[in-house]
Design a protein around this motif. Structure first.
Motif, PDB file in Angstrom:
ATOM      1  N   LYS A  29       0.827  -8.397 -11.668  1.00 14.52           N
ATOM      2  CA  LYS A  29       0.638  -8.282 -12.920  1.00 14.52           C
ATOM      3  C   LYS A  29      -0.190  -7.125 -14.158  1.00 14.52           C
ATOM      4  O   LYS A  29       0.601  -7.360 -14.785  1.00 14.52           O
ATOM      5  CB  LYS A  29      -1.238  -9.237 -12.776  1.00 14.52           C
ATOM      6  CG  LYS A  29      -0.792 -10.985 -11.728  1.00 14.52           C
ATOM      7  CD  LYS A  29      -2.323 -11.310 -12.264  1.00 14.52           C
ATOM      8  CE  LYS A  29      -2.457 -12.841 -11.025  1.00 14.52           C
ATOM      9  NZ  LYS A  29      -3.379 -12.488 -11.389  1.00 14.52           N
ATOM     10  N   VAL A  30       0.139  -6.340 -13.274  1.00 13.40           N
ATOM     11  CA  VAL A  30      -0.046  -4.501 -13.791  1.00 13.40           C
ATOM     12  C   VAL A  30       1.035  -4.391 -13.206  1.00 13.40           C
ATOM     13  O   VAL A  30       0.963  -3.510 -12.235  1.00 13.40           O
ATOM     14  CB  VAL A  30      -1.563  -4.568 -13.360  1.00 13.40           C
ATOM     15  CG1 VAL A  30      -1.800  -3.041 -14.675  1.00 13.40           C
ATOM     16  CG2 VAL A  30      -2.813  -5.169 -13.970  1.00 13.40           C
ATOM     17  N   GLU A  31       1.932  -3.931 -13.875  1.00 14.84           N
ATOM     18  CA  GLU A  31       2.746  -2.741 -14.328  1.00 14.84           C
ATOM     19  C   GLU A  31       2.902  -2.249 -15.057  1.00 14.84           C
ATOM     20  O   GLU A  31       3.338  -2.272 -16.644  1.00 14.84           O
ATOM     21  CB  GLU A  31       4.000  -3.835 -14.102  1.00 14.84           C
ATOM     22  CG  GLU A  31       4.451  -4.656 -12.582  1.00 14.84           C
ATOM     23  CD  GLU A  31       6.241  -5.931 -12.872  1.00 14.84           C
ATOM     24  OE1 GLU A  31       7.257  -4.861 -13.199  1.00 14.84           O
ATOM     25  OE2 GLU A  31       5.646  -6.083 -11.841  1.00 14.84           O
ATOM     26  N   LEU A  70      -1.766  -3.161   0.220  1.00 13.42           N
ATOM     27  CA  LEU A  70      -1.479  -2.887  -1.324  1.00 13.42           C
ATOM     28  C   LEU A  70      -2.316  -4.115  -1.920  1.00 13.42           C
ATOM     29  O   LEU A  70      -2.498  -4.823  -1.998  1.00 13.42           O
ATOM     30  CB  LEU A  70      -0.169  -3.251  -1.493  1.00 13.42           C
ATOM     31  CG  LEU A  70       0.503  -2.056  -0.060  1.00 13.42           C
ATOM     32  CD1 LEU A  70       1.307  -3.166   0.550  1.00 13.42           C
ATOM     33  CD2 LEU A  70       1.403  -1.672  -1.507  1.00 13.42           C
ATOM     34  N   CYS A  71      -2.638  -2.961  -3.157  1.00 14.79           N
ATOM     35  CA  CYS A  71      -3.849  -3.996  -4.223  1.00 14.79           C
ATOM     36  C   CYS A  71      -2.464  -5.207  -4.288  1.00 14.79           C
ATOM     37  O   CYS A  71      -1.445  -5.012  -5.081  1.00 14.79           O
ATOM     38  CB  CYS A  71      -3.924  -3.193  -5.180  1.00 14.79           C
ATOM     39  SG  CYS A  71      -4.722  -4.389  -6.786  1.00 14.79           S
ATOM     40  N   ARG A  72      -2.961  -6.803  -4.668  1.00 20.02           N
ATOM     41  CA  ARG A  72      -1.223  -7.439  -5.190  1.00 20.02           C
ATOM     42  C   ARG A  72      -1.996  -7.665  -6.989  1.00 20.02           C
ATOM     43  O   ARG A  72      -0.811  -8.392  -7.043  1.00 20.02           O
ATOM     44  CB  ARG A  72      -2.653  -8.593  -4.661  1.00 20.02           C
ATOM     45  CG  ARG A  72      -1.271  -9.968  -4.568  1.00 20.02           C
ATOM     46  CD  ARG A  72      -1.960 -11.441  -3.914  1.00 20.02           C
ATOM     47  NE  ARG A  72      -2.287 -11.484  -3.170  1.00 20.02           N
ATOM     48  CZ  ARG A  72      -1.086 -11.636  -1.860  1.00 20.02           C
ATOM     49  NH1 ARG A  72       0.350 -12.202  -2.334  1.00 20.02           N
ATOM     50  NH2 ARG A  72      -1.359 -11.334  -0.250  1.00 20.02           N
ATOM     51  N   THR A  73      -2.411  -7.227  -7.128  1.00 21.05           N
ATOM     52  CA  THR A  73      -2.363  -6.980  -8.955  1.00 21.05           C
ATOM     53  C   THR A  73      -1.586  -5.644  -9.317  1.00 21.05           C
ATOM     54  O   THR A  73      -1.110  -6.419 -10.077  1.00 21.05           O
ATOM     55  CB  THR A  73      -3.651  -7.172  -9.874  1.00 21.05           C
ATOM     56  OG1 THR A  73      -4.901  -7.652  -8.819  1.00 21.05           O
ATOM     57  CG2 THR A  73      -3.965  -7.164 -10.634  1.00 21.05           C
ATOM     58  N   SER A 122      -8.813 -14.637  -0.724  1.00 23.00           N
ATOM     59  CA  SER A 122      -6.937 -14.338  -0.115  1.00 23.00           C
ATOM     60  C   SER A 122      -6.332 -13.277  -0.030  1.00 23.00           C
ATOM     61  O   SER A 122      -4.816 -13.669   0.136  1.00 23.00           O
ATOM     62  CB  SER A 122      -7.004 -15.764   1.066  1.00 23.00           C
ATOM     63  OG  SER A 122      -6.756 -16.808  -0.098  1.00 23.00           O
ATOM     64  N   ASP A 123      -6.093 -13.666  -1.756  1.00 28.01           N
ATOM     65  CA  ASP A 123      -4.986 -13.151  -2.537  1.00 28.01           C
ATOM     66  C   ASP A 123      -5.641 -11.868  -3.180  1.00 28.01           C
ATOM     67  O   ASP A 123      -4.506 -11.361  -4.440  1.00 28.01           O
ATOM     68  CB  ASP A 123      -4.810 -14.402  -4.290  1.00 28.01           C
ATOM     69  CG  ASP A 123      -4.436 -15.656  -3.755  1.00 28.01           C
ATOM     70  OD1 ASP A 123      -3.326 -15.841  -2.706  1.00 28.01           O
ATOM     71  OD2 ASP A 123      -4.400 -16.710  -3.875  1.00 28.01           O
ATOM     72  N   ALA A 124      -6.683 -10.543  -3.262  1.00 27.55           N
ATOM     73  CA  ALA A 124      -6.725  -9.905  -3.293  1.00 27.55           C
ATOM     74  C   ALA A 124      -6.417  -8.763  -2.923  1.00 27.55           C
ATOM     75  O   ALA A 124      -5.671  -8.029  -3.285  1.00 27.55           O
ATOM     76  CB  ALA A 124      -8.593  -9.455  -2.719  1.00 27.55           C
ATOM     77  N   VAL A 125      -5.530  -8.950  -1.218  1.00 31.39           N
ATOM     78  CA  VAL A 125      -4.500  -7.740  -1.236  1.00 31.39           C
ATOM     79  C   VAL A 125      -3.288  -8.329  -0.114  1.00 31.39           C
ATOM     80  O   VAL A 125      -3.284  -9.546  -0.358  1.00 31.39           O
ATOM     81  CB  VAL A 125      -5.396  -6.959   0.237  1.00 31.39           C
ATOM     82  CG1 VAL A 125      -6.438  -5.555  -0.698  1.00 31.39           C
ATOM     83  CG2 VAL A 125      -5.208  -7.441   1.143  1.00 31.39           C
ATOM     84  N   GLY A 159      -8.357  -1.927 -11.274  1.00 30.44           N
ATOM     85  CA  GLY A 159      -9.859  -2.827 -11.688  1.00 30.44           C
ATOM     86  C   GLY A 159      -9.820  -4.331 -10.776  1.00 30.44           C
ATOM     87  O   GLY A 159     -11.169  -4.489 -10.745  1.00 30.44           O
ATOM     88  N   ALA A 160      -8.872  -4.366 -10.147  1.00 32.74           N
ATOM     89  CA  ALA A 160      -9.056  -5.941  -9.641  1.00 32.74           C
ATOM     90  C   ALA A 160     -10.151  -6.069  -8.474  1.00 32.74           C
ATOM     91  O   ALA A 160      -9.965  -4.549  -7.508  1.00 32.74           O
ATOM     92  CB  ALA A 160      -7.609  -6.496  -9.548  1.00 32.74           C
ATOM     93  N   GLU A 161     -11.050  -6.701  -8.487  1.00 32.64           N
ATOM     94  CA  GLU A 161     -11.827  -7.331  -7.454  1.00 32.64           C
ATOM     95  C   GLU A 161     -11.168  -7.155  -5.783  1.00 32.64           C
ATOM     96  O   GLU A 161      -9.933  -7.973  -5.567  1.00 32.64           O
ATOM     97  CB  GLU A 161     -12.801  -8.267  -7.479  1.00 32.64           C
ATOM     98  CG  GLU A 161     -13.312  -8.791  -6.017  1.00 32.64           C
ATOM     99  CD  GLU A 161     -14.622 -10.100  -6.677  1.00 32.64           C
ATOM    100  OE1 GLU A 161     -15.143 -10.317  -5.381  1.00 32.64           O
ATOM    101  OE2 GLU A 161     -14.887 -10.161  -8.069  1.00 32.64           O
TER     102      GLU A 161
END
Length: 135
Positions: free
Chosen positions: A4-6, A97-100, A77-80, A52-54
């Motif tokens: 989502k953040v690139e 890894l951060c999934r965001t 469950s989708d955070a990492v 900044g993702a939770e």
């Protein structure tokens, strides 16, 4: 993988300190027992320092005495996301890894006998996260 953040490498370098960049974007590790959250008991939510993702909540943090903050479950469950890490010969690990934004956070280990509800230890670099205390 698409996140989502690139951002470009130059953008990440401009936004992160040299040490944050080394850990978050180059899969480095901070020295054990040096991170600001290793021993903290403050209640709150831990966010990815890069985007900044939770990621984790304080109610899943536990004392593992490994030298890094340890959590037994992500905030969601989708955070990492995880992937195999064979960077240490003879010591296969699972990278977290951060999934965001895809930033390296640390590693997750299973079956170590900590008695956590998930039997997992998410071993996370303090420099990869930021704590927002609960008021």
């Amino acid at each position: 993988m698409t996140y989502k953040v690139e951002k470009s490498d130059d953008e990440w370098r401009a936004e992160l300190s040299d040490e944050e960049y080394r850990v978050l974007r180059q899969a480095g590790t901070e020295p054990a027992f040096t991170g600001e959250y290793t021993d903290t008991k403050t209640e709150g939510v831990y966010h990815c320092r890069a985007c900044g993702a939770e990621l984790f909540r304080s109610d899943t943090k536990f004392e593992s005495h490994c030298g890094w903050p340890s959590f037994f479950d992500p905030a969601d469950s989708d955070a990492v996301e995880t992937r195999p890490d064979d960077s240490l010969p003879g010591r296969p690990r699972t990278e977290v890894l951060c999934r965001t934004c895809g930033s390296h956070l640390g590693h997750v280990f299973a079956g170590e006998g900590y008695g956590t509800p998930t039997d997992l230890r998410y071993c996370i670099n303090s420099i990869a996260i930021r704590l927002d205390p609960t008021d």
